[in-house]
Design an enzyme around this catalytic site. Sequence first.
Site, PDB file in Angstrom:
ATOM      1  N   SER A   1      51.526  29.669  41.865  1.00 11.32           N
ATOM      2  CA  SER A   1      50.667  29.765  40.683  1.00 11.32           C
ATOM      3  C   SER A   1      50.089  28.398  40.368  1.00 11.32           C
ATOM      4  O   SER A   1      50.820  27.394  40.380  1.00 11.32           O
ATOM      5  CB  SER A   1      51.467  30.284  39.487  1.00 11.32           C
TER       6      SER A   1
ATOM      7  N   HIS B   1      43.644  21.606  34.588  1.00  7.84           N
ATOM      8  CA  HIS B   1      42.815  21.217  33.447  1.00  7.84           C
ATOM      9  C   HIS B   1      42.221  19.833  33.736  1.00  7.84           C
ATOM     10  O   HIS B   1      42.932  18.832  33.718  1.00  7.84           O
ATOM     11  CB  HIS B   1      43.643  21.159  32.164  1.00  7.84           C
TER      12      HIS B   1
ATOM     13  N   HIS C   1      42.297  28.719  37.743  1.00  6.99           N
ATOM     14  CA  HIS C   1      43.608  29.350  37.877  1.00  6.99           C
ATOM     15  C   HIS C   1      43.626  30.122  39.186  1.00  6.99           C
ATOM     16  O   HIS C   1      42.642  30.760  39.563  1.00  6.99           O
ATOM     17  CB  HIS C   1      43.873  30.304  36.713  1.00  6.99           C
TER      18      HIS C   1
ATOM     19  N   ASN D   1      46.597  32.489  41.666  1.00  4.75           N
ATOM     20  CA  ASN D   1      47.941  33.018  41.795  1.00  4.75           C
ATOM     21  C   ASN D   1      47.991  33.957  42.986  1.00  4.75           C
ATOM     22  O   ASN D   1      47.107  34.797  43.156  1.00  4.75           O
ATOM     23  CB  ASN D   1      48.333  33.773  40.517  1.00  4.75           C
TER      24      ASN D   1
ATOM     25  N   ARG E   1      51.128  36.373  44.851  1.00  8.08           N
ATOM     26  CA  ARG E   1      52.507  36.763  44.577  1.00  8.08           C
ATOM     27  C   ARG E   1      52.885  38.018  45.375  1.00  8.08           C
ATOM     28  O   ARG E   1      52.030  38.799  45.797  1.00  8.08           O
ATOM     29  CB  ARG E   1      52.708  37.015  43.082  1.00  8.08           C
TER      30      ARG E   1
ATOM     31  N   HIS F   1      31.673  32.582  43.123  1.00 11.25           N
ATOM     32  CA  HIS F   1      31.797  34.016  43.432  1.00 11.25           C
ATOM     33  C   HIS F   1      31.409  34.317  44.876  1.00 11.25           C
ATOM     34  O   HIS F   1      32.005  35.208  45.505  1.00 11.25           O
ATOM     35  CB  HIS F   1      30.954  34.832  42.449  1.00 11.25           C
TER      36      HIS F   1
ATOM     37  N   HIS G   1      40.704  39.919  21.136  1.00  9.93           N
ATOM     38  CA  HIS G   1      40.514  39.568  19.729  1.00  9.93           C
ATOM     39  C   HIS G   1      39.331  38.634  19.519  1.00  9.93           C
ATOM     40  O   HIS G   1      38.918  38.403  18.381  1.00  9.93           O
ATOM     41  CB  HIS G   1      41.795  38.962  19.144  1.00  9.93           C
TER      42      HIS G   1
END
Length: 304
Positions: A90, A94, A104, A106, A108, A146, A176
């Site tokens: 992972s 920044h 980011h 990851n 797994r 992309h 939110h």
Amino acid sequence: MITKEQIAADYQQIQDEICAALELADGKARFEEEKWDREGGGGGRTRVIQNGDVFEKGGVNFSAVHGQLPDNMKRALQVQSDDFFATGVSIVIHPNHPLVPIIHMNIRYFEMPSTFGNDQPPVRWFGGGIDLTPHYVIDEDAQFFHAGLKGVCDSYYHDFYHRFKLWADDYFYIKHRNETRGIGGIFYDRLTANDELSWENIFDFSKAVGRSFIPIYTELVERNRHKQFTDEQQQWQYQRRSRYTEFNLVYDAGTKFGLETNGRIESILMSLPPTAKWLYNYQAAPGSEEERTLSLLKKGINWA
């Protein structure tokens, strides 16, 4: 049949490759490593880079853990067996420059043996992905990012990019705030073998995703690291970091899994930025680059 030991060993190699390349790209900072053991089974290698020429804080973590799942995680994963094995790499970086994006990645693997006393096959799957969170959306960079991911996906299966891009749009969404965390990327979970893809194919795809990180991200770093920026742009960077933090603490499945399975807190929360700001009722100025970036934090944009 590939084994969990082989998967963990190859993931460790990918961690080594990425750390060496990031140190070279930064030119100043070096990774600090902390090896740790998990109470209940397994452990990992946490590697953090800080205060570099371009990387203010970043982590490249490897883990291979096993043990028993708590009941709430069994319900969340919709599995019956108690024993599990999980391994992965992972990454969160920044940068200290507002025109260099947060990234980011990851990869797994998760495995559970068949429930004792029956003849069901073991549960096993791969997951992962890469997504980009620019503080300022630069169209050419978004298209390059992309296109790189699409190239990796297309080399393994014709609809991987389309499916996994839509999945990323839905997953990396701050409900939110009614905005995406960034410009998306690819995200996949519970990827298993079928009539068209063997376990070896899926494992190779997982490693290809991991190894796409360096050529894609270092190109974006080099494009932007030497550009001039203002204090106002840096303040906007801190504001955007707060959105990244909100997503990771409220919605991120990896964070929840780590906390619920007694993971190592420092490794789990290494994804948080060193500095972030929450300004009350912030409104971007009409016609500004900040307003334009906000207008592009939406699902369904076809960057490729």
